[in-house]
Design a protein around this motif. Structure first.
Motif, short mmCIF file in Angstrom:
data_model
loop_
_atom_site.label_atom_id
_atom_site.label_comp_id
_atom_site.label_asym_id
_atom_site.label_seq_id
_atom_site.Cartn_x
_atom_site.Cartn_y
_atom_site.Cartn_z
N THR A 126 0.96 -1.24 -0.01
CA THR A 126 -0.34 -0.52 0.23
C THR A 126 0.96 1.30 0.20
O THR A 126 0.44 2.65 -0.25
CB THR A 126 -1.41 -0.44 0.76
N ASP A 127 2.44 0.87 0.09
CA ASP A 127 2.90 2.31 -0.60
C ASP A 127 3.01 2.99 -1.66
O ASP A 127 2.54 2.40 -2.85
CB ASP A 127 4.14 1.95 -0.36
N PRO A 128 2.19 3.95 -1.32
CA PRO A 128 1.33 4.60 -2.56
C PRO A 128 2.76 5.15 -3.56
O PRO A 128 2.57 5.32 -5.28
CB PRO A 128 1.36 6.52 -2.09
N ASP A 129 4.42 5.28 -3.60
CA ASP A 129 4.86 5.02 -4.61
C ASP A 129 5.12 3.94 -5.64
O ASP A 129 5.44 4.39 -6.98
CB ASP A 129 6.85 6.02 -3.74
N GLN A 130 5.22 3.01 -4.56
CA GLN A 130 4.94 1.58 -5.44
C GLN A 130 3.74 1.26 -6.19
O GLN A 130 4.21 0.62 -7.37
CB GLN A 130 4.79 0.48 -4.36
N VAL A 131 2.63 1.72 -5.38
CA VAL A 131 0.83 1.44 -6.29
C VAL A 131 1.43 2.42 -7.77
O VAL A 131 0.60 2.61 -8.60
CB VAL A 131 -0.21 1.91 -5.92
N ARG A 132 2.09 3.96 -7.50
CA ARG A 132 2.21 4.94 -8.32
C ARG A 132 2.68 3.87 -9.48
O ARG A 132 2.34 4.40 -11.01
CB ARG A 132 2.86 6.13 -7.74
N ARG A 133 4.16 3.52 -8.93
CA ARG A 133 4.78 3.17 -10.51
C ARG A 133 4.23 2.04 -11.27
O ARG A 133 4.02 2.03 -12.34
CB ARG A 133 6.23 3.08 -9.65
N HIS A 184 -6.35 -1.97 -4.36
CA HIS A 184 -5.90 -1.80 -5.72
C HIS A 184 -7.06 -2.19 -6.25
O HIS A 184 -6.57 -1.33 -7.85
CB HIS A 184 -5.05 -3.07 -5.45
N ARG A 185 -7.94 -2.70 -6.60
CA ARG A 185 -9.06 -3.27 -7.28
C ARG A 185 -9.57 -2.01 -7.26
O ARG A 185 -9.63 -1.38 -8.58
CB ARG A 185 -9.81 -3.69 -6.93
N ARG A 186 -10.17 -0.34 -6.62
CA ARG A 186 -10.63 0.23 -6.83
C ARG A 186 -9.84 0.99 -7.82
O ARG A 186 -10.56 2.25 -8.42
CB ARG A 186 -11.60 1.09 -5.04
N LEU A 216 -4.73 8.44 -4.07
CA LEU A 216 -6.66 8.40 -3.49
C LEU A 216 -7.05 7.41 -3.33
O LEU A 216 -6.93 6.55 -5.05
CB LEU A 216 -7.67 9.56 -4.15
N VAL A 217 -8.05 6.21 -3.15
CA VAL A 217 -9.00 5.06 -3.30
C VAL A 217 -10.38 5.74 -3.21
O VAL A 217 -10.64 5.61 -2.17
CB VAL A 217 -8.80 3.89 -1.76
N ASP A 234 -6.37 7.50 1.93
CA ASP A 234 -5.91 7.96 0.56
C ASP A 234 -4.84 6.82 1.41
O ASP A 234 -4.84 5.38 2.69
CB ASP A 234 -5.24 8.92 0.15
N LEU A 235 -4.15 5.76 0.43
CA LEU A 235 -3.12 4.76 0.44
C LEU A 235 -1.96 5.28 1.72
O LEU A 235 -1.31 4.26 2.34
CB LEU A 235 -2.05 4.19 -0.62
#
Length: 587
Positions: free
Chosen positions: A126-133, A159-161, A533-534, A540-541
């Motif tokens: 749920t790290d925002p930077d990893q998800v952003r990548r 993640h799905r959302r 954002l979720v 948010d994450l």
């Protein structure tokens, strides 16, 4: 003093498919326990899915968790639909696969795809930077696999959302790019069917997450990424009958006894990969061992090490070295006498004895040094470890299929998200690092170095240190913290684990709370560069990650475990902190 050296293997006569060896105290444990396991017909009863193997208290859980024993056969109906789906996606120019899942839903596909050289983006953070990548990849070429038994896993639902919204924002029909893997009749199954997602693939509901490597949870994302999962099932099928034999040559019985039968118990399992060719296998084994055995105040702590492993330099009496080796053409060693064939199969094995002194980890004599080695094809090794760990649970007297302490951290995180209390004030700040710990632990320390020393001072002669980093495991943090585990192990002389949060909560997190109360816990958090954002949620994450970290620390502290929390507030502070953790430089 005589220490037997034991080597067993399975496969056709021209070449082993899997091999296990044990020396020193591990081989003695094999000699002590395997004959009894054979007499009690544990291997054949496990293959027959006998739920009584772990006692009356575990029987109800085991009765609905043993479907994994024959997945090499029951998963085959998935193969044709997966081939067709991959071909359909490729025809549409979709060849980038992102897997959203936690624990067993992500660790096994990471191993399977990586071993095959297939490109799979695993999103278990749920790290925002990893998800952003992951979001910044080519969405027009992306299919997202959402993998969860129920769909209620907070990380995977988020993640799905997020991806559903990202597809819509890019003008892509989100439903056509989402594939779901879940249990039949689960809330996620119903929601995905109603949403018209590209495919909804059902997993065997009688398989727990960490034993699901050969189920839809392990196969779907791997196959879509290009791995040959039919071969994986074939490799497991080739040895399944050997693992079911009540024979002293059964590699699964030998590995189980070596892991859980030493006396006194060597309960720190130090896993070193010596070129096995099996991508990140240690991370998968870590979850399987920790969640299956770490409860009721007992358990085996898996310690995944790299090329630097101070724990193996003169291994301590509570350390069991386990080496993952490549399977070579001569994997089945020659013996002085006939091997012990596993009845009803083409497997064969050998048990030899060698003279040697009780080893301390520095002796060159294989019989004197306590060590376990494992080699094999991926499918054979996955099924080997699953059988061995289930049997180890019997030897330890625990139910290997539940995880009673995992929910505690989840509940604490949800509570913090719902109530959103003000942040806990740090005890002090030093060079861009906020320090949080009990006054009792700090004992007057007013520097990061002093606080770390105070935490390390809590380690007893059988203790371990767990480093828990709630940071981007693929970014700068991974580079800066790459040596920290080994540095701390060298500094303390004790085993040190390193886990990325929240990933480890679905792995060693169970053992931290339910296992032996000998751990000390170092939590590292930081500030994310991006905000994600979720959709449909009021957080948010970054808030979710912070709640997960705070919730985990609160549960550990509530159990009386020593916890030191270090929050990095500036970009340069993490590099400085890594230097502090390495310890003072000797003049």
């Amino acid at each position: 003093m005589t220490r037997p050296a034991t080597v067993v293997w399975a496969g056709p006569e021209e070449g082993a498919v899997v091999e296990v060896s044990a020396t020193g105290d591990a081989a003695r444990a094999v000699g002590d326990h395997v004959p009894r396991l054979v007499a009690e017909k544990v291997a054949s009863r496990l293959a027959a899915q006998d739920p009584t193997l772990w006692g009356e208290a575990a029987e109800a859980e085991a009765a609905v968790r043993l479907g994994w024993t024959d997945l090499h056969a029951t998963s085959r109906p998935l193969l044709a639909p997966l081939r067709a789906l991959r071909e359909e996606l490729a025809a549409e120019g979709v060849d980038r696969v992102v897997l959203c899942g936690m624990g067993g839903s992500s660790l096994a596909p990471e191993v399977v795809a990586g071993t095959a050289g297939a490109q799979l983006t695993v999103l278990d953070s749920t790290d925002p930077d990893q998800v952003r990548r992951a979001l910044d990849g080519d969405l027009r070429a992306t299919v997202v696999v959402v993998s969860s038994k129920s769909g209620s896993t907070l990380e995977t639902d988020s993640h799905r959302r997020i991806f559903e919204a990202a597809f819509a924002d890019a003008g892509i029909d989100a439903a056509s790019r989402i594939v779901v893997v879940t249990d039949p009749g689960s809330p996620l199954h119903e929601a995905a069917t109603a949403a018209g997602y590209r495919a909804v693939l059902e997993a065997d509901p009688h398989v727990g997450g960490r034993f699901s490597a050969l189920s839809a949870f392990g196969l779907v994302a791997s196959a879509l990424a290009g791995a040959d999962v039919e071969q994986l099932l074939d490799e497991a099928a080739e040895v399944a009958e050997v693992y079911a034999e009540d024979s002293e040559a059964n590699p699964a019985l030998v590995l189980a006894a070596a892991l859980a039968g030493t006396e006194p118990l060597r309960d720190k399992i130090v896993l070193r990969d010596a070129g096995s060719g099996l991508f990140h296998l240690g991370d998968w084994v870590e979850q399987l061992v920790a969640e299956s055995t770490g409860k009721d105040g007992t358990g085996l702590l898996p310690v995944v090490v790299g090329s630097r492993a101070p724990e193996l330099d003169g291994a301590a009496p509570d350390v069991l070295p386990v080496v993952l080796l490549p399977l070579t053409d001569d994997a089945a060693p020659a013996s002085d006498g006939p091997g012990d064939a596993a009845p009803g199969s083409d497997g064969f094995g050998d048990a030899a004895e060698a003279d040697g002194r009780a080893g301390d980890g520095n002796d060159d004599d294989d019989a004197a040094r306590t060590e376990v080695t494992v080699a094999g094809s991926l499918g054979a090794v996955l099924l080997l470890w699953e059988n061995a760990v289930a049997i180890a649970g019997r030897l330890l007297g625990v139910n290997p299929f539940d995880q009673p302490d995992v929910e505690a951290a989840k509940s604490a995180a949800r509570g913090l998200l719902e109530s959103t209390p003000p942040p806990e004030r740090p005890a002090f700040e030093d060079s861009g690092v906020e320090v949080r710990a009990s006054a009792e632990l700090l004992g007057g320390a007013d520097t990061v170095a002093g606080a770390v020393e105070a935490l390390l001072a809590t380690l007893g002669e059988r203790g371990y240190l767990a480093v828990m980093a709630y940071l981007d495991r693929e970014g700068r943090a991974a580079d800066l913290l790459g040596d920290v585990r080994a540095d701390l192990a060298a500094r303390t002389g004790r085993p040190v684990t390193f886990g990325w949060g929240p990933r480890f909560l679905h792995s060693t997190g169970q053992l931290h709370k339910g296992g032996p109360a000998v751990g000390a816990f170092l939590q590292i958090t930081g500030e994310a560069e991006h905000q994600v954002l979720v959709p449909g949620r009021d957080f948010d994450l970054a808030a979710l990650l912070a709640a997960q970290a705070a919730g985990d620390a609160a549960v550990l502290a509530g159990l009386g475990r020593p916890v030191l929390r270090l929050h990095v507030t500036t970009p340069d502070a993490l590099a400085w902190l890594a230097g502090v953790l390495a310890g003072p430089v000797n003049p």
